[in-house]
Design a protein around this motif. Structure first.
Motif, PDB file in Angstrom:
ATOM      1  N   ALA A   1       0.759  -1.227   0.120  1.00 51.91           N
ATOM      2  CA  ALA A   1      -0.030  -0.040   0.039  1.00 51.91           C
ATOM      3  C   ALA A   1       0.854   1.187  -0.114  1.00 51.91           C
ATOM      4  O   ALA A   1       0.403   2.265  -0.616  1.00 51.91           O
ATOM      5  CB  ALA A   1      -0.910  -0.099   1.316  1.00 51.91           C
ATOM      6  N   ALA A   2       2.049   1.293   0.820  1.00 50.80           N
ATOM      7  CA  ALA A   2       2.813   2.232   0.769  1.00 50.80           C
ATOM      8  C   ALA A   2       3.554   2.630  -0.624  1.00 50.80           C
ATOM      9  O   ALA A   2       3.538   3.711  -0.973  1.00 50.80           O
ATOM     10  CB  ALA A   2       3.930   2.144   1.783  1.00 50.80           C
ATOM     11  N   ASP A   3       3.960   1.672  -1.255  1.00 44.73           N
ATOM     12  CA  ASP A   3       4.476   1.717  -2.476  1.00 44.73           C
ATOM     13  C   ASP A   3       3.287   2.462  -3.577  1.00 44.73           C
ATOM     14  O   ASP A   3       3.703   2.856  -4.503  1.00 44.73           O
ATOM     15  CB  ASP A   3       4.921   0.549  -3.001  1.00 44.73           C
ATOM     16  CG  ASP A   3       6.210  -0.016  -2.275  1.00 44.73           C
ATOM     17  OD1 ASP A   3       6.938   0.827  -1.597  1.00 44.73           O
ATOM     18  OD2 ASP A   3       6.477  -1.142  -2.406  1.00 44.73           O
ATOM     19  N   ALA A   4       2.255   1.836  -3.508  1.00 41.02           N
ATOM     20  CA  ALA A   4       1.142   2.445  -4.270  1.00 41.02           C
ATOM     21  C   ALA A   4       0.462   3.878  -3.960  1.00 41.02           C
ATOM     22  O   ALA A   4      -0.359   4.206  -4.636  1.00 41.02           O
ATOM     23  CB  ALA A   4       0.045   1.345  -4.180  1.00 41.02           C
ATOM     24  N   GLY A   5       1.039   4.334  -2.863  1.00 42.10           N
ATOM     25  CA  GLY A   5       0.605   5.406  -2.348  1.00 42.10           C
ATOM     26  C   GLY A   5      -1.100   5.396  -1.673  1.00 42.10           C
ATOM     27  O   GLY A   5      -1.661   6.681  -1.863  1.00 42.10           O
ATOM     28  N   LEU A   6      -1.087   4.526  -1.098  1.00 39.22           N
ATOM     29  CA  LEU A   6      -2.601   4.222  -0.404  1.00 39.22           C
ATOM     30  C   LEU A   6      -2.513   4.163   0.825  1.00 39.22           C
ATOM     31  O   LEU A   6      -1.450   3.683   1.585  1.00 39.22           O
ATOM     32  CB  LEU A   6      -3.138   2.881  -0.877  1.00 39.22           C
ATOM     33  CG  LEU A   6      -3.343   2.729  -2.533  1.00 39.22           C
ATOM     34  CD1 LEU A   6      -3.809   1.233  -2.622  1.00 39.22           C
ATOM     35  CD2 LEU A   6      -4.265   3.588  -2.846  1.00 39.22           C
ATOM     36  N   ALA A   7      -3.404   4.962   1.659  1.00 45.37           N
ATOM     37  CA  ALA A   7      -3.567   4.944   3.162  1.00 45.37           C
ATOM     38  C   ALA A   7      -4.325   3.600   3.425  1.00 45.37           C
ATOM     39  O   ALA A   7      -5.222   3.185   2.899  1.00 45.37           O
ATOM     40  CB  ALA A   7      -4.481   6.198   3.492  1.00 45.37           C
ATOM     41  N   VAL A   8      -3.895   2.969   4.573  1.00 50.36           N
ATOM     42  CA  VAL A   8      -4.519   1.765   5.290  1.00 50.36           C
ATOM     43  C   VAL A   8      -5.375   2.187   6.178  1.00 50.36           C
ATOM     44  O   VAL A   8      -5.061   2.992   7.253  1.00 50.36           O
ATOM     45  CB  VAL A   8      -3.435   0.836   5.713  1.00 50.36           C
ATOM     46  CG1 VAL A   8      -4.153  -0.494   6.445  1.00 50.36           C
ATOM     47  CG2 VAL A   8      -2.479   0.331   4.644  1.00 50.36           C
ATOM     48  N   VAL A   9      -6.659   2.063   5.998  1.00 48.72           N
ATOM     49  CA  VAL A   9      -8.011   2.502   7.083  1.00 48.72           C
ATOM     50  C   VAL A   9      -8.391   0.890   7.416  1.00 48.72           C
ATOM     51  O   VAL A   9      -9.057   0.109   6.789  1.00 48.72           O
ATOM     52  CB  VAL A   9      -8.943   3.187   6.455  1.00 48.72           C
ATOM     53  CG1 VAL A   9     -10.087   3.351   7.458  1.00 48.72           C
ATOM     54  CG2 VAL A   9      -8.420   4.407   5.603  1.00 48.72           C
ATOM     55  N   ALA A  10      -8.259   0.880   8.826  1.00 46.38           N
ATOM     56  CA  ALA A  10      -8.604  -0.490   9.645  1.00 46.38           C
ATOM     57  C   ALA A  10      -9.963  -0.145   9.955  1.00 46.38           C
ATOM     58  O   ALA A  10     -10.224   1.153  10.478  1.00 46.38           O
ATOM     59  CB  ALA A  10      -7.761  -0.610  10.717  1.00 46.38           C
ATOM     60  N   VAL A  11     -10.743  -1.031  10.014  1.00 50.21           N
ATOM     61  CA  VAL A  11     -12.405  -0.858  10.333  1.00 50.21           C
ATOM     62  C   VAL A  11     -12.610  -1.603  11.316  1.00 50.21           C
ATOM     63  O   VAL A  11     -12.552  -2.995  11.165  1.00 50.21           O
ATOM     64  CB  VAL A  11     -13.176  -1.109   9.271  1.00 50.21           C
ATOM     65  CG1 VAL A  11     -14.746  -0.790   9.595  1.00 50.21           C
ATOM     66  CG2 VAL A  11     -13.017  -0.131   7.966  1.00 50.21           C
ATOM     67  N   ASP A  12     -12.728  -1.414  12.438  1.00 51.56           N
ATOM     68  CA  ASP A  12     -12.970  -2.069  13.957  1.00 51.56           C
ATOM     69  C   ASP A  12     -13.431  -1.372  14.932  1.00 51.56           C
ATOM     70  O   ASP A  12     -13.098  -0.058  15.136  1.00 51.56           O
ATOM     71  CB  ASP A  12     -11.554  -2.941  14.191  1.00 51.56           C
ATOM     72  CG  ASP A  12     -11.941  -3.805  15.132  1.00 51.56           C
ATOM     73  OD1 ASP A  12     -12.946  -4.446  15.150  1.00 51.56           O
ATOM     74  OD2 ASP A  12     -10.603  -4.436  15.582  1.00 51.56           O
ATOM     75  N   ASN A  13     -14.441  -1.827  15.703  1.00 49.55           N
ATOM     76  CA  ASN A  13     -14.955  -0.909  16.738  1.00 49.55           C
ATOM     77  C   ASN A  13     -13.937  -1.386  17.969  1.00 49.55           C
ATOM     78  O   ASN A  13     -14.052  -2.322  18.705  1.00 49.55           O
ATOM     79  CB  ASN A  13     -16.315  -1.358  17.239  1.00 49.55           C
ATOM     80  CG  ASN A  13     -17.138  -0.893  16.202  1.00 49.55           C
ATOM     81  OD1 ASN A  13     -16.950  -0.433  15.303  1.00 49.55           O
ATOM     82  ND2 ASN A  13     -18.740  -1.058  16.504  1.00 49.55           N
TER      83      ASN A  13
ATOM     84  N   VAL B   1     -11.116   3.302  12.057  1.00 48.58           N
ATOM     85  CA  VAL B   1     -12.669   3.886  12.196  1.00 48.58           C
ATOM     86  C   VAL B   1     -13.630   2.627  12.525  1.00 48.58           C
ATOM     87  O   VAL B   1     -13.097   1.619  12.199  1.00 48.58           O
ATOM     88  CB  VAL B   1     -13.075   4.424  10.647  1.00 48.58           C
ATOM     89  CG1 VAL B   1     -12.136   5.606  10.262  1.00 48.58           C
ATOM     90  CG2 VAL B   1     -13.354   3.029   9.613  1.00 48.58           C
ATOM     91  N   SER B   2     -14.553   3.185  13.271  1.00 52.26           N
ATOM     92  CA  SER B   2     -15.571   2.357  13.948  1.00 52.26           C
ATOM     93  C   SER B   2     -17.158   2.601  13.387  1.00 52.26           C
ATOM     94  O   SER B   2     -17.294   3.774  12.686  1.00 52.26           O
ATOM     95  CB  SER B   2     -15.601   2.672  15.343  1.00 52.26           C
ATOM     96  OG  SER B   2     -16.067   3.880  15.694  1.00 52.26           O
ATOM     97  N   ILE B   3     -18.034   1.765  13.332  1.00 52.54           N
ATOM     98  CA  ILE B   3     -19.147   1.868  12.682  1.00 52.54           C
ATOM     99  C   ILE B   3     -20.068   1.887  13.900  1.00 52.54           C
ATOM    100  O   ILE B   3     -20.100   1.043  14.996  1.00 52.54           O
ATOM    101  CB  ILE B   3     -19.661   0.751  11.798  1.00 52.54           C
ATOM    102  CG1 ILE B   3     -18.803   0.627  10.850  1.00 52.54           C
ATOM    103  CG2 ILE B   3     -20.971   0.594  11.608  1.00 52.54           C
ATOM    104  CD1 ILE B   3     -18.937  -0.764  10.018  1.00 52.54           C
TER     105      ILE B   3
END
Length: 224
Positions: free
Chosen positions: A137-149, A188-190
């Motif tokens: 993801a870093a090489d692709a210029g993408l932020a990693v967003v974990a989705v978990d409460n 982020v959480s739902i």
């Protein structure tokens, strides 16, 4: 796209009846279009696949090529350290929202039943570890967003999801691994209001993807 594509009214049936379209009827539609995207076997036998009407009679390769012109710049990743049965549902939903790709982290094998054949049209990649995914993801210029409460997570309802990102989901039950949370750029959480600590991973993925769509997608490009 060609104007010769069958429209929404040309479904054979709903519910228990067959869906899709029958063989191309030249008496009704005229000669078969000279279109290299069309599959000659489907034209002769009918097209009962689970595809939108605009892709009726198209070859799988032509559908994938067209989807590649429509894909959004977000990716979806799901951890598969325990052979999670929700992965098929995540793949199917990623296809519905035209995610750029789905990334399976951990075990290479996964239960495809829930994908309902949509994995044929979706780019799927494998990473042995979370570290491998994050490096990619870093090489692709993408932020990693974990989705978990989890404590400290930002509510997805008010968070600003990055346009170019990987939405990372954990397994049913334990959620996103500690390793993944520690490496993510954002968690982020739902919002939930019932008695259960977490919701189904496939459902959570759909909610998060739709949150991205509401923020960044051109809704006018959606199928009607």
């Amino acid at each position: 796209m060609s104007t010769d594509e069958p429209g929404p009214t040309e479904w054979v049936g709903r519910g228990d009846a067959e869906v899709g379209v029958g063989p191309w009827d030249e008496a009704v539609r005229g000669p078969v279009p000279d279109d290299p995207r069309l599959d000659r076997d489907l034209l002769a036998e009918g097209d009962r696949r689970n595809v939108v009407d605009a892709y009726r009679y198209w070859t799988r390769e032509a559908i994938v090529a067209d989807l590649d012109t429509r894909r959004h710049p977000f990716h979806v990743a799901i951890e598969n350290f325990g052979h999670d049965a929700n992965i098929g549902t995540v793949v199917r939903t990623a296809n519905a929202f035209t995610a750029a790709a789905v990334h399976i982290v951990g075990r290479r094998r996964w239960n495809r039943r829930g994908a309902m054949v949509t994995d044929r049209y979706q780019h799927i990649h494998h990473h042995e570890t979370v570290a491998d995914l994050v490096a990619w993801a870093a090489d692709a210029g993408l932020a990693v967003v974990a989705v978990d409460n989890t404590p400290g997570a930002e509510p997805i309802e008010t968070a600003e999801l990055p346009r170019d990102c990987v939405l990372l989901f954990g397994q049913e039950g334990p959620g996103v691994s500690m390793d993944a949370r520690s490496r993510a750029d954002l968690t982020v959480s739902i919002a939930q209001f019932g008695s259960t600590r977490s919701i189904n991973a496939g459902v959570a993925a759909g909610i998060a993807m739709h949150a991205w769509v509401r923020t960044h997608a051109d809704i006018d490009r959606a199928w009607r």
